[in-house]
Design an enzyme around this catalytic site. Sequence first.
Site, PDB file in Angstrom:
ATOM      1  CG  ASP A 149      -0.235  -0.176   2.538  1.00  0.00           C
ATOM      2  OD1 ASP A 149       0.766   0.533   2.754  1.00  0.00           O
ATOM      3  OD2 ASP A 149      -0.674  -0.986   3.371  1.00  0.00           O
ATOM      4  N   PRO A 150       0.339   2.446   0.068  1.00  0.00           N
ATOM      5  CG  PRO A 150      -1.067   4.248  -0.378  1.00  0.00           C
ATOM      6  CD  PRO A 150      -1.088   2.820   0.047  1.00  0.00           C
ATOM      7  CE  LYS A 152       2.001  -2.993   5.361  1.00  0.00           C
ATOM      8  NZ  LYS A 152       1.118  -1.929   5.883  1.00  0.00           N
ATOM      9  CD  GLU A 197      -4.218   1.366  -1.789  1.00  0.00           C
ATOM     10  OE1 GLU A 197      -5.381   1.793  -1.715  1.00  0.00           O
ATOM     11  OE2 GLU A 197      -3.549   1.060  -0.769  1.00  0.00           O
ATOM     12  CB  THR A 241      -4.610   5.271  -3.260  1.00  0.00           C
ATOM     13  OG1 THR A 241      -5.777   5.651  -2.514  1.00  0.00           O
ATOM     14  CG2 THR A 241      -3.383   5.331  -2.370  1.00  0.00           C
ATOM     15  CG  ASN A 242      -3.357   9.130  -0.917  1.00  0.00           C
ATOM     16  OD1 ASN A 242      -2.435   8.320  -0.898  1.00  0.00           O
ATOM     17  ND2 ASN A 242      -4.170   9.325   0.107  1.00  0.00           N
ATOM     18  CG  HIS A 275      -9.095   8.197  -0.764  1.00  0.00           C
ATOM     19  ND1 HIS A 275      -9.181   6.845  -1.038  1.00  0.00           N
ATOM     20  CD2 HIS A 275      -7.942   8.372  -0.067  1.00  0.00           C
ATOM     21  CE1 HIS A 275      -8.126   6.232  -0.521  1.00  0.00           C
ATOM     22  NE2 HIS A 275      -7.367   7.134   0.072  1.00  0.00           N
ATOM     23  CD  GLU A 300      -7.790  -1.636  -2.621  1.00  0.00           C
ATOM     24  OE1 GLU A 300      -7.916  -0.997  -1.548  1.00  0.00           O
ATOM     25  OE2 GLU A 300      -6.768  -2.281  -2.901  1.00  0.00           O
ATOM     26  CG  ASP A 311     -13.513  -9.312  14.463  1.00  0.00           C
ATOM     27  OD1 ASP A 311     -13.518  -8.214  15.092  1.00  0.00           O
ATOM     28  OD2 ASP A 311     -12.795  -9.519  13.471  1.00  0.00           O
ATOM     29  CG  ASP A 396       0.849  -2.203   9.983  1.00  0.00           C
ATOM     30  OD1 ASP A 396       0.124  -2.157  10.997  1.00  0.00           O
ATOM     31  OD2 ASP A 396       0.425  -1.926   8.855  1.00  0.00           O
TER      32      ASP A 396
END
Length: 434
Positions: A149-150, A152, A197, A241-242, A275, A300, A311, A396
């Site tokens: 993703d942005p 990593k 991404e 993205t962004n 976004h 997405e 959960d 993370d």
Amino acid sequence: MLVIKNGVIMKKVRNSTILIILAFVLLFSFCSCEKAMEKEYNTTPTDAKDNIMLDFILGMDVSCVPALEASGVKYYDYDGQEKDVFEILNSNGINYIRVRVWNDPFNAQGFGYGGGNCDIDNAIEIGVRAAKYGMKLLVDFHYSDFWADPGKQKAPKKWENLAIDEKAKVLHDYTKDCLSKLQKAGADIGMVQIGNETNGAFCGESSEKNGGWERISKLMNAGSEAVREICPEAMVAVHFTNPEKIGNYEYFCKNLEYYAVDYDVFASSYYPYWHGTLDNLSKVLSDVGKKYQKKVMVAETSYAYTLKNSDFHANTIGTGAEIAENYSFTEQGQADFVHDVVDTIKNKTTNGIGVFYWEGTWISVGNDSYEKNLAVWEKFGSGWATSYAAEYDAEDAGKWFGGCAVENQAFFDEKGRVTEALKVYKLLNSGGEK
């Protein structure tokens, strides 16, 4: 707006429209009127030319389904009957399935990192099941062993020390091998995504380093070349993205053009919490479509239908979250949001070809306790990350491993029962409008 009433998503009409309908009732019998309404909301037109969504992608990412089913999750239709979730999706209007592919989401002992343990074998199972119900497949290569993703874009373990030319070759060969396996198994590959991404970084390379975009582009072209060789009819997509950041997509497109990256589709993530507006999304994607003559789409998107956590693992959008625009955290709000995103891309965006909902089938694996759920997540990889992922993503996953985090954005409740909101896709297929 769309209205969920008596199990049917309908169009909310104005008073003048109601008067016309009442007049119509006076002229014909109740039975005839009922048949007319059935025709108006028919979601499977017998004449293909009547289906205005025929060439538009109504897709869904379902990458975690095999891991969820291994964890005991079952899916149920509107009659309460257990069904193959792919059948439920297709019967409600989904025509395309997206699946992520990680190179090697397992440690040396064979324990999975989680998030569905999405290797090529997982993708093959999903591709075959999608094809069974006539749905095409978007193969989303992350070119990483876990989430890309942005924040990593880590190279796979086996590739991290390779020189750029070596990395390009193994990326090409890996892509070619995976696509060959998918085709041989019977998947209907309609699109292949080269990276996920990739905002200025890709497969361990960064635009912030000297020659960064040149190296990124070399790898992207290696993947694209493999797609052209194995699936010449499939579209090649790049994914960023962004869209809310001014100049972001123009910057990406300029670099892709300068380094002659071979692709067909410019794909964007769009989560309304972060976004910006749909109007802005339409503008920036239309600019790409017009200036660079590329197809554009949303790869997405999602929206919460409840703030309930089912959960015992905190959700991305949870208690205290603020609604985006005027979409409530209800099934109604979720349905309205999906309708508006599709309407934006199809009717207001130059060269818009589709919208993919992200993980609309990812739900809870249990409701008894965190401890019981954790054991299942660790064993089958049905949570977003397991403790085993710490070796690859210590900052993370190594700290925050656990459950789903997005089950409140699915189209199935915690018991696996399909919600009314999924019917919005049927409405869209029949040409329904607000």
